[in-house]
Each structure stands twice: as structure tokens, then as C-alpha cells.
Design a protein around this motif. Structure first.
Motif, mmCIF file in Angstrom:
data_model
loop_
_atom_site.group_PDB
_atom_site.id
_atom_site.type_symbol
_atom_site.label_atom_id
_atom_site.label_comp_id
_atom_site.label_asym_id
_atom_site.label_seq_id
_atom_site.Cartn_x
_atom_site.Cartn_y
_atom_site.Cartn_z
ATOM 1 N N UNK A 195 0.800 -1.220 0.000
ATOM 2 C CA UNK A 195 0.000 0.000 0.000
ATOM 3 C C UNK A 195 0.829 1.265 0.000
ATOM 4 N N UNK A 196 2.001 1.201 -0.583
ATOM 5 C CA UNK A 196 2.886 2.371 -0.641
ATOM 6 C C UNK A 196 2.825 2.976 -2.033
ATOM 7 N N UNK A 197 3.058 4.273 -2.122
ATOM 8 C CA UNK A 197 3.115 4.921 -3.427
ATOM 9 C C UNK A 197 4.168 6.016 -3.398
ATOM 10 N N UNK A 198 4.650 6.330 -4.579
ATOM 11 C CA UNK A 198 5.633 7.400 -4.728
ATOM 12 C C UNK A 198 5.039 8.453 -5.651
ATOM 13 N N UNK A 199 5.008 9.692 -5.180
ATOM 14 C CA UNK A 199 4.482 10.781 -5.992
ATOM 15 C C UNK A 199 5.604 11.379 -6.839
ATOM 16 N N UNK A 200 5.221 12.223 -7.758
ATOM 17 C CA UNK A 200 6.225 12.924 -8.574
ATOM 18 C C UNK A 200 7.148 13.739 -7.688
ATOM 19 N N UNK A 201 6.607 14.412 -6.675
ATOM 20 C CA UNK A 201 7.469 15.209 -5.795
ATOM 21 C C UNK A 201 8.386 14.313 -4.973
ATOM 22 N N UNK A 202 7.941 13.086 -4.647
ATOM 23 C CA UNK A 202 8.832 12.136 -3.966
ATOM 24 C C UNK A 202 10.022 11.804 -4.873
#
Length: 147
Positions: free
Chosen positions: A64-71
Motif C-alpha cells: 500500500x505504498x506509493x511514490x508521488x512525482x514530488x517524492x
């Protein structure tokens, strides 16, 4: 002599018109040609510099993890710093996620929940990424405190 003749016969004057130069493969034509559009396209290319392996994508989804563009942008900034100090394989802590990454190829190898008593092998450094605070306009916490 024939090479010179061929070069002269195929010579065309340079033009400043953008419409006369076709887009190269992989590029999209920018009909507006605005600076903002070029800047946005460059930022998109910069942030997509990370490869996420199939294994890492599976682990991110399972946990349930995600990486955003800002990450990804924040990861890239600290990756450059870590590489300048000789790091090649790092454990990056991005919020609740722990990522094993190969810095030269900008590849996320695997992902896990960052928890106490986690043992990670085959790395040469640990990098803590200042995760953007999405609730306050995506400013990194350090930047938010300085304002």
C-alpha cells in the motif's frame, strides 16, 4: 570530390522557424512553443528519471505504498548528493517507505515498510529523503519551517 559535390548539393540554409524542423523520435512537437511548456516537459523528464523494477512495483502495491512525482524529485536531489560521496546502492527512507535503490541507474530495486528492526543488506549507504508534506502544499518540512 564527389563527397564535396554531394555536401554542396544537399546544403540548405538554416531557418529560425520551429515549424520547419521535424520533431525527433521520442519528442513531441510543441505547437505553443512556450517557455512554460518546455519547462514542464523538462521537469517531467527529470522526475521520470527513476526506474521502478517490476519487483519493486509489486512490493509497493502489496504494501500500500506509493511514490508521488514530488517524492521522485526529492529522491533525485538526495541521490545526487549521495553519489557525490561515493554511494552506489542505498537504502532510501521516504516517509513510511524503505527503498533499496541503485543510484547510478536510478532504479528502485525493492520496497518495504520502513519499520524498526529492519535489516537491509547489499547497500553502502542510508539516505533519508525529506518527504514533501502534501497537506501543506507539498513543501518539504525543512522548507516549511524556514518560511
Amino acid at each position: 570530390m564527389s563527397e564535396l559535390h554531394n555536401a554542396i548539393s544537399t546544403w540548405r540554409p538554416l531557418t529560425t522557424s520551429r515549424a520547419s524542423s521535424p520533431a525527433k523520435p521520442g519528442q513531441t512537437a510543441d505547437p505553443g512553443g512556450t517557455f512554460q511548456a518546455a519547462l514542464t516537459a523538462a521537469a517531467d523528464r527529470q522526475s521520470s528519471a527513476w526506474n521502478i523494477s517490476a519487483h519493486a512495483q509489486q512490493r509497493l502495491a502489496q504494501r500500500g505504498l506509493s511514490l508521488s512525482q514530488s517524492d521522485l524529485v526529492a529522491m533525485d536531489q538526495v541521490a545526487n548528493q549521495a553519489q557525490s560521496k561515493g554511494s552506489k546502492n542505498a537504502y532510501m527512507i521516504v516517509g513510511q517507505a524503505g527503498l533499496v535503490v541503485n543510484l547510478p541507474s536510478r532504479t528502485v530495486v525493492t520496497a518495504m515498510q520502513h519499520e524498526p528492526n529492519t535489516i537491509v543488506t547489499q547497500i553502502d549507504s542510508v539516505v533519508v529523503v525529506n518527504k514533501p508534506d502534501h497537506a501543506s502544499g507539498s513543501l518539504p518540512i525543512g522548507d516549511r519551517l524556514n518560511r
